[in-house]
Design a protein around this motif. Structure first.
Motif, mmCIF file in Angstrom:
data_model
loop_
_atom_site.group_PDB
_atom_site.id
_atom_site.type_symbol
_atom_site.label_atom_id
_atom_site.label_comp_id
_atom_site.label_asym_id
_atom_site.label_seq_id
_atom_site.Cartn_x
_atom_site.Cartn_y
_atom_site.Cartn_z
ATOM 1 N N ALA A 18 0.827 -1.206 0.000
ATOM 2 C CA ALA A 18 0.000 0.000 0.000
ATOM 3 C C ALA A 18 0.861 1.256 0.000
ATOM 4 N N VAL A 69 -4.023 3.054 -4.824
ATOM 5 C CA VAL A 69 -3.818 2.749 -3.396
ATOM 6 C C VAL A 69 -2.533 1.979 -3.122
ATOM 7 N N GLY A 70 -1.843 1.501 -4.162
ATOM 8 C CA GLY A 70 -0.611 0.763 -3.921
ATOM 9 C C GLY A 70 -0.128 0.076 -5.179
#
Length: 257
Positions: free
Chosen positions: A133, A156-157
């Motif tokens: 993340a 998000v990652g």
């Protein structure tokens, strides 16, 4: 034991494919699109639609359309639906521009739909990966299949994984449920698969960040089926050089420009 596992894998894939194609057969789904009209600040009429339509600031103004006069669609979101008999006029906003998208259950593309061409399911393409993340989600902007439009994604990652011993990396987008998705291209894009991007849904990471990328379920975006969609293209971070010979193929080989 191996034969049993393989059978279960194939059955699960067949169920996914059946559900996917059933969704595409929805009477007001992507295959029902018959038009996309971009609005200006001057009132205009369209042969197949009631009334006149124009853009006005953050609104769309409809004159002579039963039950409505002013609509405020949300940027990038599904549009506001206006019923016109059996059809739906979807009022959308994309990159500050407004458009009318017409869904007609009598569309020839819907009537002629006989399934999506796919690669045969292969467990080789069910790959374990590692999700890491970002400290904070970030916005990644991509272009679209419609020139001049942009899409803004909640990144998000990253997911790292290996294919034939070669390390690969994809940026993952996320929502509120914890599930992930990636938009990607690969060496099959523009050949056997749709060139702009394919979408892969990924279940929420397990403890330690483990994820499974099942490329057998890589799916076409709506623009692979219709000229009236406004889909994003894959971010530059997600353009793989390897050939992912798995998942859905292009349903319109002649329309891959």
């Amino acid at each position: 034991m191996t034969a049993s596992v393989t059978t279960e894998f194939e059955q699960a894939w067949q169920q996914w494919r059946a559900e996917r194609e059933e969704g595409l057969r929805a009477q007001h789904g992507w295959l029902s699109l018959t038009a996309l009209h971009w609005l200006t600040d001057e009132a205009a009429s369209y042969p197949e639609l009631p009334g006149t339509w124009r853009a006005d600031g953050d609104d769309v103004v409809a004159d002579g359309v039963d039950g409505i006069s002013r609509l405020t669609p949300v940027e990038g979101a599904p549009g506001i639906e206006v019923r016109d008999g059996a059809r739906i006029v979807e009022v959308i906003r994309r990159t500050g521009n407004f458009a009318l998208r017409v869904h007609d259950p009598a569309a020839s593309e819907l009537a002629d739909f006989d399934g999506v061409p796919t690669y045969a399911p292969d467990r080789r393409w069910q790959i374990e990966g590692q999700f890491t993340a970002f400290a904070q989600p970030r916005t990644i902007t991509t272009g679209a299949v419609v020139e001049g439009l942009e899409h803004h994604h909640n990144a998000v990652g990253t997911i790292t994984f290996e294919i034939d011993g070669v390390a690969e990396r994809l940026v993952a987008f996320g929502g509120t449920t914890g599930d992930l998705k990636v938009l990607f291209t690969d060496a099959t894009s523009g050949k056997t698969t749709y060139p702009a991007a394919r979408n892969l849904a990924i279940e929420a990471p397990a403890a330690g960040g483990r994820v499974v990328l099942d490329f057998n379920r890589a799916a076409n975006l709506p623009c692979a089926f219709s000229d009236y969609a406004t889909c994003p293209v894959a971010p530059k971070e997600n353009r793989l050089s390897v050939a992912i010979a798995a998942g859905e193929q292009s349903p319109r080989r002649s329309g891959q420009a």
